[in-house]
Structure formats: structure tokens, C-alpha cells
Design a protein around this motif. Structure first.
Motif, PDB file in Angstrom:
ATOM      1  N   UNK A  50       0.838  -1.209   0.000  1.00  7.54           N
ATOM      2  CA  UNK A  50       0.000   0.000   0.000  1.00  7.54           C
ATOM      3  C   UNK A  50       0.871   1.257   0.000  1.00  7.54           C
ATOM      4  N   UNK A  51       0.395   2.300  -0.640  1.00  9.57           N
ATOM      5  CA  UNK A  51       1.155   3.557  -0.709  1.00  9.57           C
ATOM      6  C   UNK A  51       1.459   4.086   0.680  1.00  9.57           C
ATOM      7  N   UNK A  57      -7.581   8.283   4.616  1.00 11.47           N
ATOM      8  CA  UNK A  57      -8.446   9.221   3.904  1.00 11.47           C
ATOM      9  C   UNK A  57      -8.914   8.602   2.587  1.00 11.47           C
ATOM     10  N   UNK A  58     -10.071   9.052   2.116  1.00 15.93           N
ATOM     11  CA  UNK A  58     -10.704   8.471   0.938  1.00 15.93           C
ATOM     12  C   UNK A  58     -10.690   9.485  -0.203  1.00 15.93           C
ATOM     13  N   UNK A  59     -10.299   9.019  -1.391  1.00 10.45           N
ATOM     14  CA  UNK A  59     -10.266   9.864  -2.576  1.00 10.45           C
ATOM     15  C   UNK A  59     -11.243   9.308  -3.606  1.00 10.45           C
ATOM     16  N   UNK A  60     -12.091  10.167  -4.139  1.00 11.75           N
ATOM     17  CA  UNK A  60     -13.007   9.729  -5.193  1.00 11.75           C
ATOM     18  C   UNK A  60     -12.289   9.780  -6.530  1.00 11.75           C
ATOM     19  N   UNK A  61     -12.383   8.698  -7.294  1.00 11.29           N
ATOM     20  CA  UNK A  61     -11.697   8.617  -8.585  1.00 11.29           C
ATOM     21  C   UNK A  61     -12.677   8.135  -9.644  1.00 11.29           C
ATOM     22  N   UNK A  62     -12.633   8.776 -10.785  1.00  8.24           N
ATOM     23  CA  UNK A  62     -13.488   8.392 -11.908  1.00  8.24           C
ATOM     24  C   UNK A  62     -12.642   7.656 -12.940  1.00  8.24           C
ATOM     25  N   UNK A  63     -12.973   6.385 -13.191  1.00  8.14           N
ATOM     26  CA  UNK A  63     -12.310   5.604 -14.234  1.00  8.14           C
ATOM     27  C   UNK A  63     -13.147   5.716 -15.499  1.00  8.14           C
ATOM     28  N   UNK A 108      -8.411   4.472  -1.026  1.00 11.47           N
ATOM     29  CA  UNK A 108      -7.572   5.048   0.019  1.00 11.47           C
ATOM     30  C   UNK A 108      -6.123   4.618  -0.207  1.00 11.47           C
ATOM     31  N   UNK A 109      -5.140   5.472   0.119  1.00 12.16           N
ATOM     32  CA  UNK A 109      -3.726   5.085   0.001  1.00 12.16           C
ATOM     33  C   UNK A 109      -3.352   3.884   0.874  1.00 12.16           C
ATOM     34  N   UNK A 110      -4.217   3.532   1.839  1.00  9.28           N
ATOM     35  CA  UNK A 110      -3.922   2.398   2.726  1.00  9.28           C
ATOM     36  C   UNK A 110      -4.371   1.059   2.122  1.00  9.28           C
ATOM     37  N   UNK A 111      -5.047   1.089   0.969  1.00  8.78           N
ATOM     38  CA  UNK A 111      -5.594  -0.141   0.376  1.00  8.78           C
ATOM     39  C   UNK A 111      -4.515  -0.922  -0.369  1.00  8.78           C
TER      40      UNK A 111
END
Length: 374
Positions: A50-51, A57-63, A108-111
């Protein structure tokens, strides 16, 4: 006869020398190959992790529709979710993940890469997720009072519960001990409205039912601490405190212009500080008077009795007036064109661009029309 033996020995010597050189080159290539393999293996292993396992924290990402695995990896790397987009592409292919789907996701960067790939394989939402209960967004330049309203709308907690914690001395004292590098200068500052103003990083956070309000705030502080961690030494080396850097960054954030403009604005502010001039930032007046950034300033506002009134007071002010992004922090640490001695900046309404000057000769009409940015 002796001469004949010598001539016969010469090719043998050359042959032996050639073998030694060949073996040496082969040996060097083998060692170099092993070293490159070792470095590549280490890089691959690190990139598979994981990064940041501590950043929840959670980041919304559009693929987007039709994005390749390589493109998805690049998007995830650009959004600071994975360490390497190239390694993510390798991972999904080597582990036979197929048909990664388009849509809106929250990562999340922890995933782990495995969890991210499984979510992508399952599919995302056709609609943005940020407005859904359990998720909320802190925008760049939001202040604590704006965040409290956002929490009220997008979590099970109320504005008053959040504001009570922002003013809870015992709770704040605990946080000071948890984040000494980050919060020490904030707690040393006088006349601050909120000790955590400027320290709640703009991002999307998880506020599901099993997340306590204190855990929610911890997500924000962890994110800020992780963003600032690479710069603590530089901040100290340049003679700043974290509070001072975030104070300037918070004003720059509210201007919302290009990265180069941010750096030039930082140069103007630092030039004014070095010349003992008040910063005269309009945003400080708005904060002192409790108005939003888009509201107009009345003449009486400039006379307001507040330590945040940076038309009346010199220096950095008590502390940040908004929660800035790391780009504004980097602008403060890397100001541009200070040698040009710019002391003022304003918006040219015709060209819609920021103009910098060392005097006010040509800016009086701009000030009159309320376009003067400071």
C-alpha cells in the motif's frame, strides 16, 4: 630453438589473456545483472505494498469508459493511491484480473493492490459518490466553520458536536502530544481563533456509522501530517514555523490561481514581511469579520479589531485562515521573482490575469473597483 619456443608461447599468452578478459567481463555482467535484478525485485516488492498503510483518507476517482489497465494504473498513481501505475498494470495481469470496469470509486492510500483490483473488477458507481451519506469532501480553502456545516450535512454528527471538539482544551491538548512536529507552533501562537485551523487537509473522508467524530478528525490530521512530513526539515531550515507556512499558504489557497502565480504571490507576501509591511490580504479581513470569501468588504470591515486584520497588523497573523493544499505550502517554500521586489498584486479585469508590481502607481483604479486582491 629458444627463439622458436618464444614465438610459439606468444599466441598462448594472448589466448590466456583473452580468456581472462572475457571471464572478467562476463563476471562483471553477471554481478551487474544480479544487482539490477535485486534492485528491480526490491522496487517491485515496495510498489506492491500500500502507498501509505496509515493514511485512511478516501479519494473519489473516476475511471473513464474504455480505459486500459495501463491507463487505470496511471490514474491511480496520479491520484496518490498506488506507488506505481506500471506495477499495478503488471499486478492485475499477472494475477489474472480481467474486465476492470469504469465508474466512480472511492479508494484510500492504505488499500492493497489486491483490494483495489477486486473493487475495479466488481465495478463502480455511475454517479459521483461524494454527496452520499458517509462521505464528505473538504475543499481546498475551506475553513473550520465551513467544514462544520459540511459534517452536519454528510455525516451523522452535528455542527455543534464538531465545533465543541474544536474548542475542547483537553482534547486539543491530547492532539498536541500526538502531533508534536505539526501542532507545536499552532499551540504556541497567540490569539488564534481555532488551534486546528489550517490542519484539516482538503480531501474526501470516510464518515460511516462505525467512525467516531474523533476518528474522523484524526483522518484529517493524519492526512495533513503525511503531506507535511517531507517538508518539516525544509521549513525549519528556512527559519519558518509550520504555523507561519500554513498561514501564508492559507491566504494563497484562497486566490486559486495557477501554480506559478501562487509562487509569485508567495514572493510578494515574503517581500512585504521582509520590508516590515502589513500583508494587507483581503481574505484576512473576510476571516476576521466572519464573512465568506466571495462576499464584499465594507469600509468598516477594514477597521475591525482583530489580530487577523492584516491591514492593521504586520506579520503573519495569528494563524491560518483556511485549510490549504500542499501546492500552496510548496509555493511558500519555493517563492518566485522575489528579486524583482514585487510588493503588490492585483487582477487585471480585462485580461483576467494576475499583475505584479513594485508600486501602486497604476493600481488605484483597481483598488477602487474592489479587484485589488490583497
Amino acid at each position: 630453438m629458444a627463439n622458436k619456443l618464444k614465438s610459439n608461447d606468444s599466441p598462448k599468452k594472448h589466448k590466456n589473456l583473452g580468456r581472462k578478459i572475457s571471464f572478467t567481463i562476463i563476471g562483471i555482467l553477471i554481478i551487474l545483472g544480479c544487482f539490477i535484478f535485486f534492485l528491480g525485485h526490491q522496487y517491485l516488492n515496495r510498489s506492491l505494498q500500500p502507498l501509505n498503510s496509515h493514511d485512511k483518507s478516501v479519494v473519489q476517482i473516476n475511471i473513464p469508459m474504455g480505459a486500459s489497465d495501463k491507463k487505470i494504473g496511471s490514474i491511480l498513481q496520479d491520484q496518490n493511491i498506488v506507488k506505481s501505475g506500471m506495477v499495478f498494470d503488471y499486478f492485475v495481469n499477472s494475477h489474472h484480473y480481467s474486465n476492470l470496469k469504469a465508474g466512480y470509486y472511492e479508494f484510500s492510500p492504505s488499500m492493497s493492490l489486491d483490494l483495489i483490483a477486486k473493487k475495479l473488477e466488481k465495478g463502480g458507481s455511475a454517479q459521483p459518490l461524494q454527496g452520499r451519506y458517509g462521505r464528505f469532501l473538504i475543499r481546498e480553502g475551506d475553513n473550520i466553520e465551513q467544514i462544520s456545516k459540511n459534517i452536519n450535512s454528510n455525516s451523522k454528527y452535528s455542527s455543534s458536536e464538531f465545533m465543541n471538539l474544536m474548542n475542547d482544551k483537553e482534547y486539543l491538548s491530547q492532539l498536541k502530544k500526538q502531533y508534536p512536529d505539526m501542532l507545536k507552533s499552532s499551540f504556541n501562537a497567540k490569539d488564534t481563533k481555532y488551534k486546528l485551523e489550517g490542519y484539516l487537509y482538503p480531501a474526501t473522508y470516510n464518515s460511516q456509522n462505525d467512525v467516531s467524530l474523533k476518528d474522523l478528525i484524526k483522518q484529517m490530521l493524519d492526512k495533513t501530517n503525511n503531506e507535511l512530513k517531507p517538508y518539516y526539515k525544509e521549513i525549519n531550515k528556512k527559519g519558518f514555523s509550520v504555523q507561519q507556512v500554513l498561514s501564508l499558504a492559507s491566504m494563497i489557497e484562497l486566490e486559486r490561481y495557477s501554480e506559478f502565480d501562487r509562487q509569485q504571490i508567495a514572493g510578494v507576501l515574503l517581500n512585504r514581511l521582509n520590508n516590515g509591511l502589513p500583508l494587507e490580504m483581503k481574505s484576512s479581513i473576510l476571516y476576521a469579520s466572519g464573512k465568506s470569501f466571495n462576499q464584499k468588504i465594507d469600509k468598516k470591515d477594514y477597521k475591525i479589531k482583530s489580530a487577523y486584520n492584516l491591514f492593521k497588523h504586520t506579520g503573519y497573523g495569528p494563524g491560518p485562515i483556511s485549510n490549504p493544499s500542499i501546492n500552496s505550502v510548496k509555493a511558500v517554500l519555493n517563492p518566485k521573482n522575489m528579486d524583482k521586489n514585487y510588493l503588490h498584486f492585483y487582477i487585471d479585469p480585462k485580461k483576467n490575469k494576475v499583475v505584479f508590481s513594485s508600486n501602486l502607481v497604476n493600481t488605484s483604479s483597481v483598488v477602487k473597483n474592489n479587484n485589488y486582491m490583497r
